[in-house]
Design an enzyme around this catalytic site. Structure first.
Site, PDB file in Angstrom:
ATOM      1  N   HIS A  34       0.844  -1.196   0.000  1.00  0.00           N
ATOM      2  CA  HIS A  34       0.000   0.000   0.000  1.00  0.00           C
ATOM      3  C   HIS A  34       0.883   1.251   0.000  1.00  0.00           C
ATOM      4  CE1 HIS A  34      -2.399  -3.268   1.690  1.00  0.00           C
ATOM      5  NE2 HIS A  34      -3.482  -2.623   1.305  1.00  0.00           N
ATOM      6  N   HIS A 265      -3.927   3.068  -3.468  1.00  0.00           N
ATOM      7  CA  HIS A 265      -4.164   2.564  -2.112  1.00  0.00           C
ATOM      8  C   HIS A 265      -3.461   1.240  -1.861  1.00  0.00           C
ATOM      9  CE1 HIS A 265      -6.166   1.454   1.626  1.00  0.00           C
ATOM     10  NE2 HIS A 265      -6.350   0.262   1.083  1.00  0.00           N
ATOM     11  N   GLU A 412     -16.963  -3.205  25.328  1.00  0.00           N
ATOM     12  CA  GLU A 412     -16.162  -4.422  25.477  1.00  0.00           C
ATOM     13  C   GLU A 412     -14.949  -4.445  24.547  1.00  0.00           C
ATOM     14  OE1 GLU A 412     -20.398  -5.438  26.683  1.00  0.00           O
ATOM     15  OE2 GLU A 412     -19.454  -4.436  24.969  1.00  0.00           O
ATOM     16  N   HIS A 474     -27.545 -14.693  26.172  1.00  0.00           N
ATOM     17  CA  HIS A 474     -26.461 -14.532  27.144  1.00  0.00           C
ATOM     18  C   HIS A 474     -25.785 -15.861  27.497  1.00  0.00           C
ATOM     19  CE1 HIS A 474     -28.164 -10.602  27.407  1.00  0.00           C
ATOM     20  NE2 HIS A 474     -27.469 -10.232  28.455  1.00  0.00           N
TER      21      HIS A 474
END
Length: 663
Positions: A34, A265, A412, A474
């Site tokens: 890149h 890119h 998280e 859960h």
């Protein structure tokens, strides 16, 4: 420092063009890579390093160096070029010539540990930024303990459009602003290009407004105006808030026919475009050739850094906090923790408490945190459920960085990445908690913990259908298997308070392997009622109950299901079926044992595995003909005892299976 830099526009042009030349030549030689980001951000990087960054390539682990993170990790040649030009002794021109080749340090994306000066592994977009938040927070926490004389550095980040589109960027930006991390400075490579083309096809977010709303200082500059870049960095360093400098750049700057387009890119420019670029930049030198004047300009940065490090070393030697500072960066005191945990285990075996292993974890942490001076706890808004905060811990907050407990909020992924950053920075042993079902929110950062060999500890509670009424959203029936599939990750599932204490000793003492602690919501009896000084969990699996003579069957269980295995063994014993029980709290550690030990534990009799999760991953312990008691699909919402009965994870069902296999 800025005031020490000898600034010449012509010199900085040459320094920046050296980055561009090395980037385009290395990508061309590799026929992959890149070039666009390194070429576009070369001016920003040159000003940053030439006028501001303090580091010493001769001592790449100097604790008070500035940290530089290339969050847009695909632009790795920017990092490698700078390290070569600065004079890192492991980044000679052969490394640059062999970019992306087997056996060389110049990997496609920067990898921590592969080369000096790479502060973190990047490539998964957004994670570098989020990890840098942890580094910047650790700098403030370390500073609160040891003062400006020993801890006084910045964390600089280059991020692209992709980093800021990733969801983790929101968690990281919000947390950094809330914590007031003024030593964090982010350069946004605002080139308006992604792989698919212009960013206009995929986003219309006002990024500057987003950062401002999160409490950041925000500036915008022409990313090719060196004076404006320097002025923005000066202003950012003077501001108490974390800072965004939006750098309007041209991707592939200097390539006359391809700059500003997605063509630069992720692909080589091609020989014709490289020749045109050399002409456009006024860089007539052959590939991989750098003039001595350019080297001298970059080496001056290293000289400046060496002088700063020498001054710092003198301050450290004169400081009354020198010994404590050095200890904070050293490995934990294994002997002290072993002594404390061994004594604690003896009490547990004598008292035999019946507690959930999440509570047993909190009890063990009281011992760990009292013994180790630099553990840093936290939770993603589940402190009372994860039981991660022990007595006397105080929160870390804006302006009060001397605490030892971090309220990560409902972030998280951001929590896990920040813990990586804290670990990489040094000075602390981080652990943080959430529900095991949400490990998938953390997973990309857990993977980097494992890849970088950082011993971060993930406290994951509510580990099975045993959590009950919260239901299948859960209940992590597949999560344990997926974590066990990850290389260099120890997944612990302790059966009682004794194994939990042993687990914590192992996790805290780990040098290069992160740990996931899978802990129950429901109470479990103490099964190890006779004290054994040896840390049996370190074996990964061991015989909890043996039989006289040959076994008829072996029950192998983890966590809350070891109690079920013991009850089934009692029932089978009454029928004359000789049943051994094996507790297997960590498959990964068991795999490291020698073949003789493994055979002594597993035996040759038929085996049944018992775990309130799917069977996948058990093949290292079970043969195709062996049995398994566990889950085959998602759970349900009901009280835990009813769920165990409904899904057949019971002593009665286990005993019936054993009778069938031994008849």
């Amino acid at each position: 420092m800025n005031q020490q830099a000898q600034i010449s526009a012509g010199t900085e042009d040459m320094m920046a063009n050296a980055i561009r030349a090395l980037a385009m030549d290395a990508v061309q030689a590799a026929n992959s890579g890149h070039p666009g980001a390194p070429m576009g951000m070369a001016d920003v990087a040159t000003v940053l390093f030439n006028r501001f960054v303090t580091l010493d390539p001769a001592d790449h682990s100097w604790p008070d160096r500035d940290r530089f993170v290339m969050s847009a990790g695909h632009g790795s040649m920017l990092v490698y070029a700078i390290h070569h030009l600065l004079g890192y002794d492991d980044m000679d021109m052969e490394q640059i010539r062999n970019f992306r080749q087997m056996g060389y340090r110049t990997a496609g994306h920067p990898e921590y540990g592969h080369a000096k000066g790479i502060e973190t592994t990047t490539g998964p977009l957004g994670q570098g930024l989020a990890t840098a938040v942890g580094m910047a927070l650790a700098e403030r926490m370390h500073n609160a303990r040891f003062g400006d004389d020993l801890v006084d550095h910045y964390t600089y980040v280059i991020a692209g459009d992709g980093c800021l589109m990733e969801g983790i960027s929101h968690e990281a930006i919000d947390m950094a602003g809330h914590m007031g991390l003024g030593r964090l400075i982010l350069f946004w490579d605002d080139n308006g290009i992604t792989i698919d083309g212009s960013t206009e096809i995929s986003t219309s977010t006002d990024q500057q407004a987003r950062f401002a709303a999160a409490g950041w200082q925000v500036q915008a500059v022409d990313g090719h105006d060196k004076g404006a870049i320097a002025a923005a960095i000066e202003a950012a360093r003077a501001d108490a808030r974390p800072s965004l400098i939006a750098c309007k750049t041209v991707i592939g700057f200097g390539a006359p026919n391809k700059q500003g387009t997605a063509a630069t890119h992720g692909a080589p420019l091609g020989e014709e475009e490289i020749a045109a670029t050399r002409a456009a930049l006024g860089w007539p030198h052959p590939p991989f050739e750098i003039l001595q004047d350019v080297y001298d300009a970059w080496h001056a940065i290293a000289v400046r850094g060496a002088e700063a490090r020498a001054e710092w070393q003198a301050r450290l030697e004169a400081s009354p906090k020198s010994a404590d500072f050095t200890t904070s960066l050293a490995a934990p005191d294994a002997d002290a923790l072993n002594t404390a945990i061994t004594a604690y285990k003896a009490r547990l075996s004598a008292e035999a408490p019946k507690v959930a292993t999440r509570k047993a974890s909190e009890m063990a942490l009281e011992v760990v945190n009292a013994t180790l001076p630099n553990s840093i706890g936290g939770s993603a808004d589940l402190t009372g459920s994860n039981n991660t905060r022990t007595k006397g811990m105080t929160p870390v907050s804006r302006g009060a960085y001397g605490g030892d407990y971090i309220h990560y909020g409902i972030r998280e992924h951001g929590m896990a990445a920040a813990m990586n950053g804290i670990s990489l920075h040094g000075g602390f042993l981080p652990y943080g908690g959430t529900f095991l079902a949400f490990a998938d929110y953390c997973r990309p950062a857990i993977r980097l913990s494992a890849l970088m060999q950082r011993p971060v500890v993930y406290v994951m509670t509510h580990d099975s259908i045993g959590l009950g009424e919260d239901g299948p959203t859960h209940q992590p029936v597949e999560t344990i298997a997926s974590l066990r599939a990850m290389p260099n990750l120890n997944v612990f599932r302790p059966a009682d308070a004794v194994e939990t204490a042993e687990m914590w000793e192992l996790a805290a003492m780990s040098h290069s392997t992160p740990s996931v602690l899978c802990l129950s919501r429901q109470g479990l009896p103490t099964l190890r009622t006779e004290h054994v000084a040896e840390n049996l969990t370190a074996r990964g699996a061991y015989v909890l109950r043996e039989v006289e003579g040959d076994r008829d069957i072996t029950l192998i269980a983890t966590g809350s299901e070891v109690e079920i295995a013991c009850a089934a063994a009692d029932a089978l014993k009454a029928e004359g079926i000789k049943t051994a029980v094996v507790s297997a709290p960590c498959f990964e550690l068991f795999a490291h044992q020698d073949a003789a030990y493994r055979l002594s534990v597993l035996g040759t009799a038929p085996r049944i595995g018992i775990e309130a999760a799917i069977r996948q991953g058990w093949d290292s312990l079970l043969r195709p003909e062996d049995g398994f008691i566990g889950m085959t699909g998602f759970g349900a919402s009901a009280p835990a005892p009813e769920l165990y009965e409904h899904f057949g994870i019971t002593a009665a069902h286990t005993a019936a299976k054993a009778r069938e296999m031994t008849s």
